[in-house]
Design a protein around this motif. Structure first.
Motif, short mmCIF file in Angstrom:
data_model
loop_
_atom_site.label_atom_id
_atom_site.label_comp_id
_atom_site.label_asym_id
_atom_site.label_seq_id
_atom_site.Cartn_x
_atom_site.Cartn_y
_atom_site.Cartn_z
N ARG A 266 0.76 -1.23 -0.20
CA ARG A 266 0.10 0.03 -0.16
C ARG A 266 0.73 1.33 0.16
O ARG A 266 0.61 2.16 -0.61
CB ARG A 266 -0.91 0.04 1.33
CG ARG A 266 -2.07 -1.22 1.36
CD ARG A 266 -2.66 -1.32 2.53
NE ARG A 266 -3.65 -2.26 2.64
CZ ARG A 266 -4.08 -2.94 3.84
NH1 ARG A 266 -3.76 -2.33 4.76
NH2 ARG A 266 -4.84 -3.81 3.70
N LYS A 267 1.81 1.20 0.83
CA LYS A 267 2.74 2.45 0.98
C LYS A 267 3.77 2.63 -0.25
O LYS A 267 3.71 3.89 -0.76
CB LYS A 267 3.50 2.27 2.36
CG LYS A 267 4.49 3.56 2.45
CD LYS A 267 3.59 4.71 3.06
CE LYS A 267 4.42 6.00 3.33
NZ LYS A 267 3.72 7.30 3.67
N PHE A 268 4.45 1.79 -0.52
CA PHE A 268 5.46 1.89 -1.50
C PHE A 268 5.24 1.49 -3.01
O PHE A 268 5.84 2.27 -3.91
CB PHE A 268 6.83 1.17 -1.06
CG PHE A 268 7.13 1.65 0.19
CD1 PHE A 268 7.75 2.78 0.20
CD2 PHE A 268 6.80 0.87 1.57
CE1 PHE A 268 8.49 3.11 1.61
CE2 PHE A 268 7.45 1.41 2.65
CZ PHE A 268 8.06 2.41 2.63
N ILE A 269 4.27 0.75 -3.17
CA ILE A 269 3.60 0.33 -4.48
C ILE A 269 2.65 1.20 -5.01
O ILE A 269 2.47 1.67 -6.11
CB ILE A 269 3.62 -1.17 -4.44
CG1 ILE A 269 4.73 -1.88 -4.28
CG2 ILE A 269 2.93 -1.47 -6.06
CD1 ILE A 269 4.55 -3.54 -4.32
N ARG A 270 1.43 1.20 -4.30
CA ARG A 270 0.40 1.95 -4.48
C ARG A 270 0.22 3.34 -3.98
O ARG A 270 -0.79 4.25 -4.29
CB ARG A 270 -0.74 1.14 -3.96
CG ARG A 270 -1.00 -0.42 -4.56
CD ARG A 270 -2.28 -0.95 -4.28
NE ARG A 270 -3.30 -0.43 -5.03
CZ ARG A 270 -4.73 -0.54 -4.54
NH1 ARG A 270 -5.01 -0.97 -3.62
NH2 ARG A 270 -5.57 0.07 -5.41
N HIS A 271 1.03 3.72 -3.30
CA HIS A 271 1.27 5.02 -2.53
C HIS A 271 -0.04 5.51 -1.92
O HIS A 271 -0.51 6.61 -2.09
CB HIS A 271 1.68 6.19 -3.79
CG HIS A 271 2.74 5.77 -4.50
ND1 HIS A 271 4.25 5.85 -4.01
CD2 HIS A 271 3.11 5.06 -5.74
CE1 HIS A 271 5.07 5.41 -4.83
NE2 HIS A 271 4.48 5.00 -5.93
N LEU A 280 -6.16 -6.70 -2.43
CA LEU A 280 -5.28 -7.27 -2.71
C LEU A 280 -4.41 -8.34 -1.88
O LEU A 280 -3.15 -8.55 -2.11
CB LEU A 280 -4.15 -6.26 -3.55
CG LEU A 280 -4.96 -5.39 -4.46
CD1 LEU A 280 -3.83 -4.18 -5.03
CD2 LEU A 280 -5.30 -5.92 -5.73
N HIS A 281 -5.18 -8.80 -0.98
CA HIS A 281 -4.46 -9.79 0.03
C HIS A 281 -4.40 -11.19 -0.98
O HIS A 281 -5.04 -11.55 -1.88
CB HIS A 281 -5.21 -9.95 1.34
CG HIS A 281 -5.19 -8.68 1.86
ND1 HIS A 281 -4.05 -8.14 2.55
CD2 HIS A 281 -6.25 -7.97 2.34
CE1 HIS A 281 -4.70 -6.92 3.29
NE2 HIS A 281 -6.00 -6.88 3.30
N LEU A 282 -3.31 -11.93 -0.52
CA LEU A 282 -3.24 -13.18 -1.12
C LEU A 282 -4.64 -14.01 -1.14
O LEU A 282 -4.92 -14.54 -1.98
CB LEU A 282 -2.10 -14.18 -0.52
CG LEU A 282 -1.95 -15.42 -1.15
CD1 LEU A 282 -1.32 -15.10 -2.74
CD2 LEU A 282 -0.72 -16.30 -0.47
#
Length: 348
Positions: A266-271, A280-282
């Motif tokens: 959430r923080k670094f890929i989807r900002h 988007l959990h497994l």
């Protein structure tokens, strides 16, 4: 001792079953703790209005057992679990009443509950394995962080019938067989196993009742608290058995890594905000792309994770093996996740 444990199990299980039946009946009759049909939470994977107060039927038998144990065998652990667990449970059950708390308030309550546990139980992470020792001024806040992390990790995987409760049951059974049955901690674990099983039979596979935030938060708290206690605190005056601090991570590597990876995604890929829920959990991806069935998704994940949990129990005193088990899971998780999302892109 075995006869007493059997009586504890049966009485706690029956207490839990009666409570869950009562909650299901009262919730439907008076529209309490019912998921709103307008509820569009990303993690919602059901369509029928369902009571989400399963935590009540787990919380009550366990805390009744805590009170009795504390009266006859007063120990700091019982007081820490009682006070800290009550605060943690309250932070979730308010959500289940449809009286939403903002994330900051929830986090403050969770930190408060974890802090009370550490202070009252006198248990905190001072030994990290591999010869690493933490001073109290680092170990105490780190322990609070770890407990709050596991509280939210159990809640993250609570999206399908029997998933969070199935992982919890397996973890508790592993703990029970690892500890000497003469320990009072083993009796606590038996009560919790029976209480969770009383919920499980109504939740899996048909989903007649859900854990809710109160139940998921509470189970995450108790698991984290027990693991800190048995890996850091001498039991009955002796370190019995010699359990590595890495055992807790390896045993609960699935929810542990799910919450770490979710924050990173959430923080670094989807900002986005790390606390913002998504789909988007497994477990959600496996359900939507391949399994297409609520209970089958839970069963598949629990069976897939169980070898890691069982193996970690057999090597519970070995720091290196437990680290390798954790890394192996993370690697396999990464491969499955990337293949699953690649499949989704190809389908488009």
């Amino acid at each position: 001792m075995d006869e007493m444990i059997l009586k504890l199990f049966i009485s706690s299980f029956l207490f839990s079953v009666i409570l869950h039946l009562s909650v299901i009946f009262l919730a439907k009759k008076y529209r309490l703790f019912i998921d709103s049909e307008m509820d569009k939470k990303p993690q919602k994977m059901h369509t029928l209005p369902t009571p989400r107060a399963g935590g009540i039927g787990i919380f009550a038998p366990f805390f009744w057992g805590l009170v009795l144990f504390y009266l006859y065998h007063p120990q700091p652990l019982f007081l820490g679990l009682f006070v800290g667990g009550s605060i943690i449970f309250m932070s979730g059950i308010i959500e289940d009443f449809n009286a939403s708390l903002n994330p900051k308030t929830r986090l403050i309550l969770q930190c408060l509950g974890a802090g009370f546990f550490v202070f009252l139980s006198e248990s905190y992470l001072s030994n990290l394995g591999f010869g690493i020792e933490l001073p109290a001024y680092i170990g105490i806040p780190f322990s609070i962080f770890a407990i709050v992390g596991m509280v939210n990790a159990l809640n993250i995987i609570d999206g399908f019938n029997g998933l969070a409760s199935g992982i919890t049951l397996l973890a508790l059974v592993c703990l029970y067989f690892l500890l000497p049955h003469s320990l009072i901690e083993s009796c606590l674990i038996v009560i919790l196993i029976a209480s969770v099983l009383g919920f499980f039979i109504f939740n899996f596979p048909w989903g007649k009742i859900f854990l809710g935030d109160g139940g998921a938060y509470f189970l995450g708290f108790v698991l984290a608290g027990l693991l800190i206690h048995i890996t850091q605190t001498p039991l009955n005056g002796e370190t019995t058995p010699n359990i590595s601090p890495w055992f807790g991570i390896a045993l609960l590597i699935y929810p542990f890594w799910e919450v770490i990876f979710s924050i990173y995604r959430r923080k670094f890929i989807r900002h986005l905000s790390p606390v913002q829920p998504d789909k988007l959990h497994l477990h959600t991806i496996l359900y939507k792309r391949f399994l297409k069935h609520n209970a089958k998704t839970s069963l598949f994940i629990v069976l897939s994770v169980s070898p890691f949990m069982i193996l970690s129990t057999f090597v519970s005193s070995n720091d290196l093996f437990l680290l390798l088990i954790s890394l192996a899971f993370i690697l396999i998780y990464g491969v499955i996740y990337s293949r699953s999302t690649l499949f989704a892109r190809k389908k488009r």
